[in-house]
Design a protein around this motif. Structure first.
Motif, PDB file in Angstrom:
ATOM      1  N   UNK A   7       0.835  -1.197   0.000  1.00  0.00           N
ATOM      2  CA  UNK A   7       0.000   0.000   0.000  1.00  0.00           C
ATOM      3  C   UNK A   7       0.871   1.249   0.000  1.00  0.00           C
ATOM      4  N   UNK A   8       0.453   2.243  -0.776  1.00  0.00           N
ATOM      5  CA  UNK A   8       1.137   3.531  -0.833  1.00  0.00           C
ATOM      6  C   UNK A   8       0.518   4.441   0.219  1.00  0.00           C
ATOM      7  N   UNK A   9       1.327   4.826   1.207  1.00  0.00           N
ATOM      8  CA  UNK A   9       0.837   5.578   2.356  1.00  0.00           C
ATOM      9  C   UNK A   9       1.481   6.963   2.374  1.00  0.00           C
ATOM     10  N   UNK A  10       0.663   7.995   2.576  1.00  0.00           N
ATOM     11  CA  UNK A  10       1.155   9.350   2.800  1.00  0.00           C
ATOM     12  C   UNK A  10       0.949   9.672   4.271  1.00  0.00           C
ATOM     13  N   UNK A  11       2.039   9.808   5.016  1.00  0.00           N
ATOM     14  CA  UNK A  11       1.981  10.115   6.442  1.00  0.00           C
ATOM     15  C   UNK A  11       2.115  11.627   6.601  1.00  0.00           C
ATOM     16  N   UNK A  12       1.008  12.293   6.902  1.00  0.00           N
ATOM     17  CA  UNK A  12       0.977  13.751   6.984  1.00  0.00           C
ATOM     18  C   UNK A  12       1.260  14.183   8.421  1.00  0.00           C
ATOM     19  N   UNK A  63       5.492   7.713   2.329  1.00  0.00           N
ATOM     20  CA  UNK A  63       6.058   9.049   2.150  1.00  0.00           C
ATOM     21  C   UNK A  63       5.645   9.897   3.343  1.00  0.00           C
ATOM     22  N   UNK A  64       6.624  10.432   4.050  1.00  0.00           N
ATOM     23  CA  UNK A  64       6.370  11.269   5.221  1.00  0.00           C
ATOM     24  C   UNK A  64       6.470  12.735   4.806  1.00  0.00           C
ATOM     25  N   UNK A  65       5.450  13.512   5.140  1.00  0.00           N
ATOM     26  CA  UNK A  65       5.454  14.952   4.898  1.00  0.00           C
ATOM     27  C   UNK A  65       5.335  15.661   6.240  1.00  0.00           C
ATOM     28  N   UNK A  91      -3.558   5.273   1.066  1.00  0.00           N
ATOM     29  CA  UNK A  91      -3.867   5.603   2.462  1.00  0.00           C
ATOM     30  C   UNK A  91      -3.258   6.956   2.797  1.00  0.00           C
ATOM     31  N   UNK A  92      -4.041   7.824   3.442  1.00  0.00           N
ATOM     32  CA  UNK A  92      -3.489   8.991   4.131  1.00  0.00           C
ATOM     33  C   UNK A  92      -3.498   8.649   5.615  1.00  0.00           C
ATOM     34  N   UNK A  93      -2.356   8.783   6.218  1.00  0.00           N
ATOM     35  CA  UNK A  93      -2.151   8.419   7.630  1.00  0.00           C
ATOM     36  C   UNK A  93      -1.794   9.688   8.391  1.00  0.00           C
ATOM     37  N   UNK A  94      -2.412   9.918   9.542  1.00  0.00           N
ATOM     38  CA  UNK A  94      -2.047  11.079  10.337  1.00  0.00           C
ATOM     39  C   UNK A  94      -2.323  10.803  11.803  1.00  0.00           C
ATOM     40  N   UNK A  95      -1.300  10.992  12.626  1.00  0.00           N
ATOM     41  CA  UNK A  95      -1.425  10.796  14.066  1.00  0.00           C
ATOM     42  C   UNK A  95      -1.033  12.084  14.791  1.00  0.00           C
ATOM     43  N   UNK A  96      -2.007  12.659  15.478  1.00  0.00           N
ATOM     44  CA  UNK A  96      -1.775  13.845  16.308  1.00  0.00           C
ATOM     45  C   UNK A  96      -1.073  14.956  15.537  1.00  0.00           C
ATOM     46  N   UNK A  97      -1.639  15.325  14.379  1.00  0.00           N
ATOM     47  CA  UNK A  97      -0.966  16.338  13.575  1.00  0.00           C
ATOM     48  C   UNK A  97      -1.842  17.533  13.204  1.00  0.00           C
ATOM     49  N   UNK A  98      -3.137  17.494  13.511  1.00  0.00           N
ATOM     50  CA  UNK A  98      -4.006  18.567  13.051  1.00  0.00           C
ATOM     51  C   UNK A  98      -4.406  19.591  14.090  1.00  0.00           C
ATOM     52  N   UNK A 140      -6.866  15.888   1.861  1.00  0.00           N
ATOM     53  CA  UNK A 140      -6.626  14.450   2.034  1.00  0.00           C
ATOM     54  C   UNK A 140      -7.431  13.647   1.008  1.00  0.00           C
ATOM     55  N   UNK A 141      -8.683  14.046   0.804  1.00  0.00           N
ATOM     56  CA  UNK A 141      -9.522  13.341  -0.170  1.00  0.00           C
ATOM     57  C   UNK A 141      -8.935  13.459  -1.576  1.00  0.00           C
ATOM     58  N   UNK A 142      -8.363  14.612  -1.904  1.00  0.00           N
ATOM     59  CA  UNK A 142      -7.824  14.834  -3.250  1.00  0.00           C
ATOM     60  C   UNK A 142      -6.681  13.877  -3.568  1.00  0.00           C
ATOM     61  N   UNK A 143      -5.804  13.623  -2.587  1.00  0.00           N
ATOM     62  CA  UNK A 143      -4.613  12.826  -2.877  1.00  0.00           C
ATOM     63  C   UNK A 143      -4.872  11.324  -2.768  1.00  0.00           C
ATOM     64  N   UNK A 144      -6.071  10.932  -2.324  1.00  0.00           N
ATOM     65  CA  UNK A 144      -6.418   9.517  -2.216  1.00  0.00           C
ATOM     66  C   UNK A 144      -7.114   9.032  -3.480  1.00  0.00           C
TER      67      UNK A 144
END
Length: 268
Positions: free
Chosen positions: A65-70, A90-92, A134-141, A154-158
């Motif tokens: 799976x291709x995951x973007x960790x925001x 990919x971590x951003x 997958x867009x992944x985000x933990x305690x970032x918003x 997030x919806x756009x890049x998925x």
């Protein structure tokens, strides 16, 4: 988000070296080093690696799976997803020193082929539409007031049918929040909303809920009043300021001023 303000608040030079030095001080051999050796030091969010594993299982992550960790910080979750679930991550993150330290740690544990680190803003993700599973985000918003814009991005890049896996502190039924918290010294830079409102915002951005779990009682750590190791990233970043954060965090959790939600949502 203001990159200068974000980097001024969070940025610390040489965190990769500080983590390795702190681990050596405990008697650990850091040659060779594994992602699990780092796990107590490089997971900045409440619940640590255990919370990452819980969310990954909730999302049923699998190899390839291709995951973007925001907002992925030093990359602790990303390395866990790569090493234990076979994901390509990919971590951003907006904090430049975290990106540099995270990349150095990823190289050190031999995961550079599956984990990449980039400087980037969660509100202006410069990746292609539908580029990730997958867009992944933990305690970032928590520092971002523009929630609607955030989740629309997030919806756009998925890809259609892709997943948003999130862990987020949200406003509890008792207010106001007691400060300081890990992400803000006062209310001027803290933008959390109640779970019901957050769920409506995310659904309006094009998502359907698969799971929505209150994990307040299990996702504990230094920011919620629990003890943490001296080599934990919270102590290395916040220093002596962590003591006041932990004291406030204990009240926020016990008095239900802040709750922690883990959720998995599907892009419609």
């Amino acid at each position: 988000m203001d990159p200068l303000a974000t980097n001024a608040y969070w940025g610390r030079e040489g965190l990769d070296r500080a983590i390795l030095d702190a681990l050596r001080a405990t008697g650990r051999n850091v040659d060779p080093l594994t992602p699990d050796d780092l796990s107590a030091a490089d997971h900045f969010h409440s619940g640590g690696k255990g919370a990452t594993l819980r969310l990954a299982r909730l999302a049923a992550l699998r190899p390839g799976l291709r995951v973007l960790d925001v907002g992925g910080g030093l990359g602790g979750p990303a390395r866990t997803l790569a090493a234990e679930f076979g994901c390509d991550v990919t971590v951003v993150d907006l904090t430049e020193t975290y990106v540099r330290a995270g990349a150095a740690l990823t190289t050190r544990v031999g995961l550079s082929a599956r984990v990449r680190h980039r400087v980037g803003d969660a509100l202006t993700l410069d990746v292609g539409a539908g580029a990730f599973d997958v867009v992944w985000t933990q305690n970032s918003g928590m520092n971002i007031p523009e929630k609607e814009r955030l989740y629309a991005g997030f919806a756009r890049v998925l890809r259609p049918g892709g997943l948003l896996a999130l862990q987020e502190p949200m406003a509890g039924p008792v207010q106001p929040v007691v400060f300081p918290v890990m992400w803000a010294r006062d209310a001027g830079s803290s933008f959390i909303r109640a779970p019901g409102e957050m769920r409506r915002v995310i659904e309006a951005a094009g998502f359907s809920v698969r799971a929505w779990d209150d994990v307040t009682e299990e996702a504990v750590g230094p920011s919620t009043g629990s003890a943490g190791p001296a080599y934990g990233i919270q102590r290395l970043v916040m220093g002596d300021g962590l003591d006041a954060i932990a004291q406030a965090g204990r009240r926020n959790r016990e008095e239900k001023r802040i709750v922690t939600i883990q959720a998995v949502l599907e892009r419609r």
